[in-house]
Structures are given as structure tokens and as C-alpha cells.
Scaffold this motif. Structure first.
Motif, PDB file in Angstrom:
ATOM      1  N   ARG A   1      -5.764  -8.858   8.027  1.00  0.00           N
ATOM      2  CA  ARG A   1      -4.388  -9.240   8.380  1.00  0.00           C
ATOM      3  C   ARG A   1      -4.282 -10.759   8.497  1.00  0.00           C
ATOM      4  N   ARG A   2      -3.474 -11.361   7.650  1.00  0.00           N
ATOM      5  CA  ARG A   2      -3.316 -12.811   7.648  1.00  0.00           C
ATOM      6  C   ARG A   2      -2.643 -13.322   8.925  1.00  0.00           C
TER       7      ARG A   2
ATOM      8  N   VAL B   1      -4.351  -5.476  -1.960  1.00  0.00           N
ATOM      9  CA  VAL B   1      -3.315  -4.453  -2.083  1.00  0.00           C
ATOM     10  C   VAL B   1      -1.955  -5.139  -2.197  1.00  0.00           C
ATOM     11  N   PRO B   2      -1.112  -4.730  -3.142  1.00  0.00           N
ATOM     12  CA  PRO B   2       0.198  -5.386  -3.320  1.00  0.00           C
ATOM     13  C   PRO B   2       0.983  -5.465  -2.022  1.00  0.00           C
ATOM     14  N   ARG B   3       1.485  -6.651  -1.752  1.00  0.00           N
ATOM     15  CA  ARG B   3       2.252  -6.882  -0.525  1.00  0.00           C
ATOM     16  C   ARG B   3       3.520  -6.040  -0.503  1.00  0.00           C
ATOM     17  N   GLU B   4       4.057  -5.726  -1.676  1.00  0.00           N
ATOM     18  CA  GLU B   4       5.285  -4.937  -1.737  1.00  0.00           C
ATOM     19  C   GLU B   4       5.103  -3.551  -1.120  1.00  0.00           C
ATOM     20  N   MET B   5       3.898  -2.979  -1.289  1.00  0.00           N
ATOM     21  CA  MET B   5       3.620  -1.664  -0.716  1.00  0.00           C
ATOM     22  C   MET B   5       3.676  -1.719   0.807  1.00  0.00           C
ATOM     23  N   GLU B   6       3.126  -2.761   1.371  1.00  0.00           N
ATOM     24  CA  GLU B   6       3.136  -2.898   2.825  1.00  0.00           C
ATOM     25  C   GLU B   6       4.552  -3.198   3.332  1.00  0.00           C
ATOM     26  N   GLU B   7       5.298  -4.007   2.591  1.00  0.00           N
ATOM     27  CA  GLU B   7       6.659  -4.316   3.014  1.00  0.00           C
ATOM     28  C   GLU B   7       7.531  -3.066   2.991  1.00  0.00           C
ATOM     29  N   ALA B   8       7.317  -2.203   2.014  1.00  0.00           N
ATOM     30  CA  ALA B   8       8.079  -0.953   1.968  1.00  0.00           C
ATOM     31  C   ALA B   8       7.762  -0.093   3.178  1.00  0.00           C
ATOM     32  N   ALA B   9       6.482  -0.081   3.586  1.00  0.00           N
ATOM     33  CA  ALA B   9       6.101   0.688   4.772  1.00  0.00           C
ATOM     34  C   ALA B   9       6.706   0.076   6.038  1.00  0.00           C
ATOM     35  N   GLU B  10       6.768  -1.260   6.087  1.00  0.00           N
ATOM     36  CA  GLU B  10       7.358  -1.927   7.249  1.00  0.00           C
ATOM     37  C   GLU B  10       8.844  -1.612   7.360  1.00  0.00           C
ATOM     38  N   VAL B  11       9.511  -1.530   6.222  1.00  0.00           N
ATOM     39  CA  VAL B  11      10.937  -1.188   6.228  1.00  0.00           C
ATOM     40  C   VAL B  11      11.148   0.204   6.814  1.00  0.00           C
ATOM     41  N   ASP B  12      10.213   1.107   6.533  1.00  0.00           N
ATOM     42  CA  ASP B  12      10.303   2.466   7.068  1.00  0.00           C
ATOM     43  C   ASP B  12       9.935   2.536   8.540  1.00  0.00           C
TER      44      ASP B  12
ATOM     45  N   THR C   1      -3.698   4.109   7.186  1.00  0.00           N
ATOM     46  CA  THR C   1      -4.135   5.437   6.740  1.00  0.00           C
ATOM     47  C   THR C   1      -3.295   5.988   5.594  1.00  0.00           C
ATOM     48  N   LYS C   2      -2.000   5.627   5.526  1.00  0.00           N
ATOM     49  CA  LYS C   2      -1.116   6.211   4.516  1.00  0.00           C
ATOM     50  C   LYS C   2      -0.894   5.313   3.293  1.00  0.00           C
ATOM     51  N   VAL C   3      -1.108   4.005   3.469  1.00  0.00           N
ATOM     52  CA  VAL C   3      -0.832   3.075   2.370  1.00  0.00           C
ATOM     53  C   VAL C   3      -2.115   2.420   1.858  1.00  0.00           C
ATOM     54  N   ILE C   4      -2.862   1.803   2.765  1.00  0.00           N
ATOM     55  CA  ILE C   4      -4.017   1.002   2.361  1.00  0.00           C
ATOM     56  C   ILE C   4      -5.178   1.886   1.895  1.00  0.00           C
ATOM     57  N   LEU C   5      -5.558   2.859   2.710  1.00  0.00           N
ATOM     58  CA  LEU C   5      -6.745   3.653   2.397  1.00  0.00           C
ATOM     59  C   LEU C   5      -6.612   4.476   1.116  1.00  0.00           C
ATOM     60  N   PRO C   6      -5.474   5.136   0.864  1.00  0.00           N
ATOM     61  CA  PRO C   6      -5.384   5.867  -0.417  1.00  0.00           C
ATOM     62  C   PRO C   6      -5.569   4.982  -1.641  1.00  0.00           C
ATOM     63  N   MET C   7      -5.145   3.722  -1.543  1.00  0.00           N
ATOM     64  CA  MET C   7      -5.315   2.808  -2.667  1.00  0.00           C
ATOM     65  C   MET C   7      -6.716   2.203  -2.708  1.00  0.00           C
ATOM     66  N   SER C   8      -7.490   2.411  -1.662  1.00  0.00           N
ATOM     67  CA  SER C   8      -8.830   1.825  -1.567  1.00  0.00           C
ATOM     68  C   SER C   8      -9.924   2.869  -1.748  1.00  0.00           C
TER      69      SER C   8
END
Length: 293
Positions: free
Chosen positions: A101-102, A164-175, A184-191
Motif C-alpha cells: 500500500r503506497r 495489479v491495475p489501479r482501476e480494479m482497486e478503485e472500482a472496489a473502493e467505489v463499491d 481477498t476478492k480483488v488482489i488475490l484472485p489476480m495473484s
């Protein structure tokens, strides 16, 4: 496209070299397997050099599994590998996500401290004293807890998570999801490829480790398979533990060398069986972990 004579020659030479290397790599394993499948009588008749057994038998394996010491050691190794791998992956993944986390305050300091643990080790005596003061001597925890976080894997996963694309995390933050759900739902499946690659390394490390058990354990109840194997290869009279001399029929007796080879086969095959199922993810994870960041 038609290949030139030089290109065809290069391919055939490459195939020949790879074939020879494959044979050289497989021969020791095949020899160990063959030697574990012979009786004491055949081993003596053929002076101990056996490439293909004339009368294959499973006597060596029957002797091993007839004793509670070997069976218990095998279960200890299995439990240690499964529990240890899952525990290390869990703790390592959490640590890698945090330092990736930056916005984390003091992130560079945490990364530096992780690097310090890779470059400098505490040493054998301080490590033993820590395990002793924690009350872990002669317990399964002595084989798992000291290896609970793998610093190198933390850095590899950290680099992968940052890719991991920042857009994926931003979409999760919007939710409105939190850090745990995001991980667990965004980062790990892509890793998944990197997790599989690191998990395989950790599993192999746990399965092959014997020195920590040699240092921290006195009770035979918690000795893993690899320590039993080490003791068998270090002790020329280890066959007496399985009472081969009590067998009246010479054809049903098993030599000490066959017992050792049988233990080596049992200690090698589980990892060999796991790798083909993870090869695709393992190869992909190694490449991704090398170029991310």
C-alpha cells in the motif's frame, strides 16, 4: 517456411543435449526406485548394482510401514507441510499486501526491515534460545512458527500486488469494500500464479527440512520423515530397527540399502506428484514475479 540445414542441425543438437540431460537426471531416481524393489537375496547376488530388478518386490515398503516410527514420521511431515505452507502463505500474503500500500505511513522503513532479515540471520544459538523461551521445544510448533513469514516471498508478492491495475482497486473502493475484502476478492484472485509458485517453494522447503527438527526435537513422536531418512543414511545398522533378520525365508529378507532407497522414494515422490498439477501456474508465476514492479 522451409528450414535451412544449419537450423535443422541446431534443433537436432539441442534435442540431443536435452535428451542426454533428461536421462542423466532421471537415472539416479530410476536406480533408487529399482534398488528399493529388490530382496536381500537378489541384492547380494547382483553385488548391489541393480538397474532393473529381476524379481521386484515390495518387501522394503512393507517393512517400513509395519513400524509405527516410520508411519508416524510420514504423518508428521504431511501435517507439517500442509499446515506450514498454508500458515506461511497466509502471513506472507497479509504482510505483502500491507507493505504494497503506497499510502502506508513508514512503508519504506518496513521494506528496509524486511530486507535486513533477508541479508542478516540471527544465527543458530539465538534461534534455539528463542524457540526454547517460547516453550516450543519438542513440539510441532518448533517446525512451523519460526518459518511463519518468508521475507523473500513478502517482497515478491509486494511487487506483484503493486502491479495489479489501479482501476480494479478503485472500482472496489467505489463499491465501499474494505481492505480485507479488497485483498481477498480483488488482489488475490489476480495473484493466483504467484501464490502457487511461492506456495510450491514453501511446501518443498517444509517437506525437505530436517535440520530444525534435529536441533529442536528430542522426542521421536514429532520427528519428520526427512530426519528419519537422515538418521537411516547416517546409521549403517538401521536395518536392525525393522528386524529383517527375523525373516526365515532369504527371498523375503530386505537389505539395509533397499530400506534406505525405499525411504528416499517415499520422501521424493509426493513433491514430484504435486508439481505437474501446478506447473502451468508455477511457470507463469515465476515470470510475473520477475518482471512486476
Amino acid at each position: 517456411m522451409k528450414q535451412s540445414w544449419g537450423e535443422r542441425s541446431y534443433q537436432w543438437i539441442s534435442y540431443a543435449i536435452v535428451g542426454l540431460l533428461s536421462v542423466a537426471s532421471l537415472y539416479p531416481l530410476f536406480y533408487v526406485l529399482s534398488l528399493s524393489l529388490v530382496s536381500e537375496q537378489e541384492w547380494i547376488q547382483r553385488n548391489g548394482f541393480i538397474f532393473i530388478p529381476f524379481h521386484p518386490t515390495l518387501i522394503a515398503y512393507e517393512r517400513l510401514f509395519s513400524g509405527s516410527t516410520f508411519t508416524n514420521a510420514l504423518w508428521v511431515s504431511i501435517i507439517r507441510t500442509v499446515v506450514g505452507t498454508l500458515s506461511v502463505l497466509t502471513m506472507t500474503t497479509i504482510a505483502a499486501y500491507v507493505v504494497s500500500r503506497r499510502e502506508l505511513v513508514g512503508r519504506k522503513l518496513f521494506v528496509f526491515l524486511i530486507l535486513v532479515t533477508i541479508l542478516f540471520h540471527s544465527g543458530l544459538i539465538p534461534g534455539y534460545l528463542v524457540v526454547k523461551e517460547l516453550g516450543l521445544l519438542d513440539t510441532l510448533g518448533a517446525l512451523i512458527i519460526p518459518m511463519l513469514v518468508d521475507s523473500w516471498s513478502v517482497l515478491v508478492l509486494m511487487q506483484f500486488f503493486r502491479g495489479v491495475p489501479r482501476e480494479m482497486e478503485e472500482a472496489a473502493e467505489v463499491d465501499g469494500v474494505g481492505d480485507w475484502t479488497r485483498m481477498t476478492k480483488v488482489i488475490l484472485p489476480m495473484s493466483k500464479p504467484s501464490l502457487v509458485a511461492i506456495g510450491l517453494f514453501i511446501a518443498v522447503s517444509h517437506w525437505n527440512s530436517w535440520f530444525d527438527a534435529f536441533i529442536y526435537l528430542n522426542s521421536p513422536d514429532w520427528m519428520p520423515l526427512q530426519l528419519i531418512m537422515r538418521n537411516m543414511f547416517a546409521n549403517a545398522n538401521v536395518g536392525a530397527d525393522f528386524n529383517p533378520s527375523l525373516v526365515n525365508n532369504p527371498a523375503e529378507r530386505v537389505s539395509t540399502e533397499s530400506l534406505k532407497m525405499a525411504v528416499a522414494v517415499i520422501g521424493t515422490i509426493p513433491i514430484l506428484l504435486v508439481y505437474p498439477f501446478l506447473q502451468k501456474h508455477f511457470t507463469k508465476g515465476m515470470y510475473l514475479g520477475a518482471v512486476k514492479g
